[in-house]
Design a protein around this motif. Structure first.
Motif, PDB file in Angstrom:
ATOM      1  N   PRO A  81      11.511 -19.969 -28.387  1.00 38.52           N
ATOM      2  CA  PRO A  81      11.971 -21.295 -28.813  1.00 38.52           C
ATOM      3  C   PRO A  81      13.080 -21.813 -27.913  1.00 38.52           C
ATOM      4  N   SER A 110      11.683 -24.941 -31.721  1.00 37.13           N
ATOM      5  CA  SER A 110      13.098 -24.921 -32.090  1.00 37.13           C
ATOM      6  C   SER A 110      13.409 -25.930 -33.200  1.00 37.13           C
ATOM      7  N   THR A 159      16.903 -17.473 -36.367  1.00 33.25           N
ATOM      8  CA  THR A 159      17.815 -17.051 -35.296  1.00 33.25           C
ATOM      9  C   THR A 159      19.193 -16.787 -35.888  1.00 33.25           C
ATOM     10  N   ASP A 301      12.867 -10.594 -26.076  1.00 37.05           N
ATOM     11  CA  ASP A 301      13.094 -11.600 -25.034  1.00 37.05           C
ATOM     12  C   ASP A 301      14.458 -11.350 -24.416  1.00 37.05           C
ATOM     13  N   GLY A 324      11.796 -17.490 -21.929  1.00 35.53           N
ATOM     14  CA  GLY A 324      12.366 -18.825 -22.112  1.00 35.53           C
ATOM     15  C   GLY A 324      12.426 -19.588 -20.806  1.00 35.53           C
TER      16      GLY A 324
HETATM   17  C1  LIG Z   1      17.381 -24.194 -22.563  1.00 34.27           C
HETATM   18  C2  LIG Z   1      17.311 -23.175 -23.648  1.00 34.27           C
HETATM   19  C3  LIG Z   1      17.360 -23.574 -24.974  1.00 34.27           C
HETATM   20  C4  LIG Z   1      17.275 -22.626 -26.002  1.00 34.27           C
HETATM   21  N1  LIG Z   1      17.245 -23.048 -27.301  1.00 34.27           N
HETATM   22  C5  LIG Z   1      17.044 -22.138 -28.281  1.00 34.27           C
HETATM   23  C6  LIG Z   1      16.860 -22.574 -29.621  1.00 34.27           C
HETATM   24  O1  LIG Z   1      16.873 -23.757 -29.922  1.00 34.27           O
HETATM   25  N2  LIG Z   1      16.668 -21.612 -30.562  1.00 34.27           N
HETATM   26  C7  LIG Z   1      16.628 -20.258 -30.263  1.00 34.27           C
HETATM   27  O2  LIG Z   1      16.444 -19.427 -31.155  1.00 34.27           O
HETATM   28  N3  LIG Z   1      16.796 -19.843 -28.987  1.00 34.27           N
HETATM   29  C8  LIG Z   1      16.966 -20.732 -28.003  1.00 34.27           C
HETATM   30  N4  LIG Z   1      17.077 -20.301 -26.708  1.00 34.27           N
HETATM   31  C9  LIG Z   1      16.982 -18.858 -26.400  1.00 34.27           C
HETATM   32  C10 LIG Z   1      15.525 -18.448 -26.137  1.00 34.27           C
HETATM   33  O3  LIG Z   1      14.758 -18.520 -27.306  1.00 34.27           O
HETATM   34  C11 LIG Z   1      15.434 -17.025 -25.608  1.00 34.27           C
HETATM   35  O4  LIG Z   1      16.129 -16.146 -26.458  1.00 34.27           O
HETATM   36  C12 LIG Z   1      15.972 -16.873 -24.184  1.00 34.27           C
HETATM   37  O5  LIG Z   1      15.705 -18.021 -23.415  1.00 34.27           O
HETATM   38  C13 LIG Z   1      15.321 -15.672 -23.532  1.00 34.27           C
HETATM   39  O6  LIG Z   1      15.888 -15.421 -22.291  1.00 34.27           O
HETATM   40  P1  LIG Z   1      15.238 -15.905 -20.907  1.00 34.27           P
HETATM   41  O7  LIG Z   1      15.534 -17.346 -20.788  1.00 34.27           O
HETATM   42  O8  LIG Z   1      15.973 -15.057 -19.941  1.00 34.27           O
HETATM   43  O9  LIG Z   1      13.754 -15.612 -20.960  1.00 34.27           O
HETATM   44  C14 LIG Z   1      17.178 -21.243 -25.674  1.00 34.27           C
HETATM   45  C15 LIG Z   1      17.136 -20.845 -24.340  1.00 34.27           C
HETATM   46  C16 LIG Z   1      17.201 -21.797 -23.332  1.00 34.27           C
HETATM   47  C17 LIG Z   1      17.115 -21.341 -21.895  1.00 34.27           C
END
Ligand SMILES: Cc1cc2nc3c(=O)[nH]c(=O)nc-3n(C[C@H](O)[C@H](O)[C@H](O)COP(=O)(O)O)c2cc1C
Length: 376
Positions: A81, A110, A159, A301, A324
């Motif tokens: 997400p 999200s 989360t 992740d 992500g």
């Molecule tokens: C731009 C961005 C926005 C994110 N927004 C959320 C979110 O709204 N809710 C959530 O649970 N995690 C959010 N995350 C975390 C991701 O779900 C995930 O845990 C993370 O991106 C994994 O790491 P990686 O980017 O190295 O793959 C976000 C990550 C990014 C990069």
């Protein structure tokens, strides 16, 4: 070859996205908590794990699909997400949802998605999982849970690693806010990236589509610090579908989650966006798997950048893996084509890594796939 491939690695996607995105948007996606140490350590720890090669095993017929709840996605990884995906490109949410439908892989929608949760489930052909951030006043959260239920979602991701939004200097330096507040600094940034700015103007400024009107407002900076284990118990009582708790790195927390009866734990340090000195999530995964035994579903992740990383996460105990930033940068770099490219290359890398390991099936990847003394 169906597409003219421009993305051959995560680095390609990130580099092209960096050229196209306003500095503020690039730093929102790429940025992390504090000095970025946790984000860096997640990737470095994954890199340091060595995979054990085996030769002459006849690895012609390889399977990279794994079971996931009652489904069998065509790929062993899904889309984590991410809030406000349409900042990457105006149709990012829709393109990600189509990708999820195409490969029957989960997409985390999200709380602060830029397309409504109802639309996202439709576009993903029912493969969407709704991700919930608790709000300070819990009524808003319960309303969202009910909306997800009504929209036909069968999986809820709660989360739990954002009691307060992490302090991310690269966002702060640009004055990044949701919704946008456009001052002189942002205007210059947008003017220097006309392709992005024009497409955003033509196709509509990104918004937090689950809010507004009857659905109230979302304050990203609002404290969620009052949430407790009782809050989780209430959510569990309210949600009969699959409940995934995301943002867990602690063994004791995981044991408690297992005893409460959550359906899966998503081991994650939020891609290093929350706590600068967090334990590398991949090591947390190994420790949690060891403590909880083979039957608890563990998703992973944080820091996955290629197919070998995906195999390493399975070796450390994951039942499914999410990414992500790689998806966010691929869509920013080249829209639907970029997404196909990154997805195909990850799938290809997973498959050829299996061949190197002398394995025909990703379901046979265990801790034994790692060179023991490479794991600290
Ligand atoms: C731009 C961005 C926005 C994110 N927004 C959320 C979110 O709204 N809710 C959530 O649970 N995690 C959010 N995350 C975390 C991701 O779900 C995930 O845990 C993370 O991106 C994994 O790491 P990686 O980017 O190295 O793959 C976000 C990550 C990014 C990069």
């Amino acid at each position: 070859m169906l597409f003219n491939r421009t993305i051959h690695s995560f680095k390609d996607a990130r580099r092209i996205a960096k050229q196209r995105l306003p500095w503020m948007v690039f730093d929102y996606i790429d940025g992390a908590a504090g000095s970025g140490y946790s984000e860096q350590l997640n990737r470095e720890t994954l890199q340091k794990l060595w995979l054990k090669q085996q030769i002459l095993k006849n690895v012609q017929k390889r399977n990279i699909a794994v079971p996931l709840f009652m489904t069998r996605p065509k790929l062993p990884f899904g889309i984590a997400p991410m809030g406000m995906c349409n900042l990457s490109s105006p149709k990012a949410d829709r393109l990600l949802a189509s990708l999820s439908a195409q490969f029957e892989i989960p997409i985390g929608v999200s709380t602060v998605a830029s397309t409504s949760l109802e639309k996202m489930n439709e576009l993903s052909n029912g493969n969407a999982w709704f991700q919930l951030y608790l709000s300070g006043r819990m009524e808003g959260s319960y309303r969202l849970v009910n909306r997800a239920k009504e929209a036909g979602y069968d999986t809820l991701i709660l989360t739990v690693d954002v009691p307060e939004v992490g302090r991310r200097p690269r966002e702060l330096k640009h004055g990044f806010k949701m919704p946008f507040q456009i001052g002189a600094r942002q205007l210059i940034d947008f003017a220097c990236h006309p392709q992005w700015s024009i497409s955003q103007i033509l196709l509509g400024k990104p918004k937090m589509a689950n809010f507004g009107g009857e659905h109230g407002v979302f304050d990203r900076t609002e404290s969620r610090a009052a949430a407790t284990w009782d809050t989780l118990a209430k959510i569990r009582d309210n949600w009969t579908g699959n409940l995934v708790v995301k943002g867990v790195v602690g063994v004791e927390d995981s044991k408690r989650l297992q005893s409460i009866g959550v359906d899966a734990i998503q081991v994650s340090s939020h891609g290093g966006r929350q706590l600068n000195s967090s334990k590398p999530a991949i090591l947390a995964l190994r420790d949690i798997r060891e403590a909880l035994g083979p039957d608890m579903k563990l998703f992973y992740d944080s820091g996955i950048r290629n197919g070998e990383d995906i195999i390493k996460a399975y070796a450390m105990g994951a039942n499914f893996v999410f990414l992500g930033r790689p998806f966010s940068f691929a869509v920013a770099a080249n829209g639907a084509v970029g997404l196909q490219e990154i997805t195909n290359l990850l799938a290809e890398e997973v498959s050829i890594t299996l061949a190197q390991l002398g394995l025909n099936d990703i379901n046979d990847v265990t801790y034994d796939a790692l060179v023991k003394n490479s794991v600290v």
